[in-house]
Design a protein around this motif. Structure first.
Motif, mmCIF file in Angstrom:
data_model
loop_
_atom_site.group_PDB
_atom_site.id
_atom_site.type_symbol
_atom_site.label_atom_id
_atom_site.label_comp_id
_atom_site.label_asym_id
_atom_site.label_seq_id
_atom_site.Cartn_x
_atom_site.Cartn_y
_atom_site.Cartn_z
ATOM 1 N N GLN A 1 0.773 -1.425 -0.035
ATOM 2 C CA GLN A 1 0.075 -0.149 0.047
ATOM 3 C C GLN A 1 0.781 1.132 -0.093
ATOM 4 N N GLN B 1 2.123 1.712 -3.350
ATOM 5 C CA GLN B 1 1.157 2.183 -4.543
ATOM 6 C C GLN B 1 1.058 3.606 -4.069
ATOM 7 N N ASN C 1 5.821 -5.122 -13.506
ATOM 8 C CA ASN C 1 5.169 -4.298 -12.789
ATOM 9 C C ASN C 1 6.004 -2.888 -12.491
#
Length: 270
Positions: A108, A111, A206
């Motif tokens: 998290q 991100q 990614n």
């Protein structure tokens, strides 16, 4: 190639003649291992084939499941977050899964940084991992309290795991071994075995740099040391943390040691 660090890990992985292998080789999990055989400062020994730690179990093959049944493992404590449990679910007929979710905070945080347009490098990833361990100490006490409640309530053998079996699982193993009386140097060696055993997953692109991924998929002594510093700063000792944050009084710790330690090394069941 040999190095002092690798040699130390090999020594931690090795067991005496007549003892089981610490690493249990499975086709669908690479970081499945036994906490047995570690000696305490008082000369006792963690019981073999009683406590196991692992990475996720969702890719276990039929042969792997037969190995779990042979080891008589009946309960698994699953520390993965809700999305991880849903995406990589598992059902094993001989195993009761007990979910104690700890959300992967580092994901998290990354991100959020990416959404803000910030660049990620190895130093930033290292700092975020340290923050994750701070969160284990201060924000996940309910989960780790439940972990010990399960250890005190259910019959063994049992295992505990997360996705990689390195951070949420590694902190749980460190706390458990500490309360059993295992010296901290041994605890750290067990923690670092992940770097020798864990097979990193093949992930789609990614956009994370390789040095960042190398931090995320490995463990570093700094991470565990950060947790210890937080505990000792806020509570003075792991024992005080156990009593005040985890609800483990002297009677509970005595029961843990009764359940999971042999007074003298016993002949293990293979």
């Amino acid at each position: 190639m040999s190095s002092p660090a690798v040699d130390a890990l090999q020594r931690a992985l090795a067991t005496a003649p007549g003892q089981p292998s610490r690493h249990v080789p499975l086709e669908g999990a690479s970081n499945f291992r036994d906490l047995g055989g570690y000696r305490t400062a008082a000369g006792q020994q963690v019981r073999w084939r009683t406590l196991f730690r692992s990475d996720r179990l969702s890719e276990l093959t039929a042969a792997d499941q037969a190995t779990l049944a042979q080891l008589a493992v009946r309960h698994s404590i699953d520390f993965r977050g809700a999305d991880e449990q849903r995406t990589h679910a598992y059902t094993i007929a001989t195993l009761q899964r007990i979910a104690i979710p700890i959300e992967p905070q580092v994901v998290q945080d990354m991100q959020a940084l990416l959404a803000a347009g910030d660049a990620l490098d190895a130093a930033t990833a290292h700092r975020l991992m340290q923050q994750t361990y701070v969160a284990f100490v201060h924000e996940n006490t309910a989960q780790y309290r439940q972990f010990f409640e399960v250890l005190l309530r259910h019959e063994t053998p049992l295992l505990f795991h997360c996705t990689a079996g390195k951070d949420r699982t590694g902190f749980a193993a460190a706390l458990l071994l500490e309360l059993l009386g295992v010296p901290r140097a041994t605890i750290e060696a067990d923690y670092l075995l992940t770097n020798l055993l864990y097979r990193q997953p093949q992930l789609p692109d990614n956009h994370l740099p390789a040095p960042v991924l190398d931090v995320l998929w490995r463990v570093h002594p700094d991470f565990l040391h950060t947790a210890y510093r937080e505990i000792e700063h806020a509570w003075g000792s792991v024992q005080n943390y156990a009593a005040e944050a985890l609800g483990l009084n002297n009677a509970a710790i005595t029961e843990l040691r009764h359940r999971y330690l042999d007074v003298t090394p016993a002949t293990p069941r293979r």
